[in-house]
Design a protein around this motif. Sequence first.
Motif, short mmCIF file in Angstrom:
data_model
loop_
_atom_site.label_atom_id
_atom_site.label_comp_id
_atom_site.label_asym_id
_atom_site.label_seq_id
_atom_site.Cartn_x
_atom_site.Cartn_y
_atom_site.Cartn_z
N ARG A 255 42.75 -68.25 29.36
CA ARG A 255 43.39 -67.01 28.90
C ARG A 255 44.77 -66.58 29.16
O ARG A 255 45.53 -66.14 28.37
CB ARG A 255 42.39 -65.83 29.24
CG ARG A 255 42.84 -64.56 28.53
CD ARG A 255 42.10 -63.32 29.12
NE ARG A 255 42.49 -63.26 30.54
CZ ARG A 255 41.85 -62.64 31.42
NH1 ARG A 255 40.59 -62.38 31.13
NH2 ARG A 255 42.22 -62.67 32.73
N ASP A 256 44.99 -66.61 30.69
CA ASP A 256 46.38 -66.08 31.27
C ASP A 256 47.29 -67.33 30.79
O ASP A 256 48.40 -66.90 30.26
CB ASP A 256 46.31 -66.27 32.79
CG ASP A 256 45.54 -65.10 33.24
OD1 ASP A 256 45.09 -64.30 32.41
OD2 ASP A 256 45.11 -64.90 34.49
N ILE A 257 46.99 -68.64 30.77
CA ILE A 257 47.75 -69.67 30.04
C ILE A 257 48.17 -69.34 28.82
O ILE A 257 49.63 -69.41 28.22
CB ILE A 257 47.20 -71.00 30.29
CG1 ILE A 257 47.18 -71.42 31.73
CG2 ILE A 257 48.46 -71.84 29.34
CD1 ILE A 257 46.57 -72.68 31.92
N SER B 140 39.64 -71.65 42.18
CA SER B 140 40.28 -70.43 42.57
C SER B 140 39.97 -69.24 41.81
O SER B 140 39.51 -68.16 42.29
CB SER B 140 41.77 -70.33 42.96
OG SER B 140 42.40 -70.38 42.02
N ARG B 141 39.67 -69.54 40.51
CA ARG B 141 39.35 -68.39 39.60
C ARG B 141 38.40 -69.04 38.46
O ARG B 141 38.44 -70.42 38.20
CB ARG B 141 40.79 -67.79 38.84
CG ARG B 141 41.54 -67.37 39.81
CD ARG B 141 43.04 -66.92 39.17
NE ARG B 141 42.73 -66.04 38.08
CZ ARG B 141 43.63 -65.98 36.85
NH1 ARG B 141 44.51 -66.93 36.83
NH2 ARG B 141 43.17 -65.14 35.63
N ALA B 142 37.88 -68.30 37.63
CA ALA B 142 37.04 -68.75 36.56
C ALA B 142 37.95 -69.41 35.57
O ALA B 142 39.33 -68.91 35.19
CB ALA B 142 36.21 -67.78 35.79
N PRO C 78 48.17 -68.31 38.26
CA PRO C 78 47.35 -68.63 39.42
C PRO C 78 46.12 -69.47 39.02
O PRO C 78 45.43 -69.26 37.88
CB PRO C 78 46.81 -67.28 39.85
CG PRO C 78 47.89 -66.54 39.33
CD PRO C 78 48.56 -67.05 38.14
N GLY C 79 45.90 -70.52 39.85
CA GLY C 79 44.82 -71.41 39.22
C GLY C 79 45.19 -72.79 38.51
O GLY C 79 44.37 -73.89 38.60
N VAL C 80 46.43 -72.94 38.07
CA VAL C 80 46.99 -74.07 37.57
C VAL C 80 47.71 -74.91 38.54
O VAL C 80 48.48 -74.41 39.46
CB VAL C 80 48.01 -73.83 36.40
CG1 VAL C 80 48.65 -74.93 35.98
CG2 VAL C 80 47.39 -72.85 35.36
N ASP D 207 57.18 -74.67 33.24
CA ASP D 207 57.28 -74.03 34.37
C ASP D 207 56.42 -72.52 34.36
O ASP D 207 55.94 -72.20 35.30
CB ASP D 207 58.78 -73.68 34.76
CG ASP D 207 59.68 -74.95 34.83
OD1 ASP D 207 58.89 -75.82 35.15
OD2 ASP D 207 61.04 -74.91 34.78
N LEU D 208 56.64 -71.90 33.27
CA LEU D 208 55.81 -70.58 33.16
C LEU D 208 54.16 -70.98 33.35
O LEU D 208 53.52 -70.25 34.01
CB LEU D 208 55.89 -69.95 31.97
CG LEU D 208 57.36 -69.38 31.65
CD1 LEU D 208 57.65 -68.84 30.26
CD2 LEU D 208 57.91 -68.28 32.83
#
Length: 112
Positions: free
Chosen positions: A76-78, A68-70, A18-20, A12-13
Amino acid sequence: MTAEPAAATIADLVTAVPGVQGIEPGIGTTLRTLDARIRRVGGAAHHFGLHVDRDQNTVVVEVCVDHSRAVRHIVRDIQDVVRTSLQGAFSSDPVVLVRVQSLQVAGTGRGS
């Protein structure tokens, strides 16, 4: 040491990044999840598209992303979200492998 969150919670997280576009299981996590369910072991650590291995100190996440993003920023955010959610559950920071199973092309639905 804190309790390890359930794989469904981590999933869920990840999907909130954003982008997933979603968790998209590949053959690796699917087989691991089925094996764990058949043997009835480690159910909280296995989820289609996500595999948490405390013994190896690794996490595998399989996702579909959009443009929507690189992609490197999404990955990296994941990794950051997964490490933060598991903070204290591992003796050291886990190695987080993100497999991008597909890229969503604008206006075409899932996959490419």
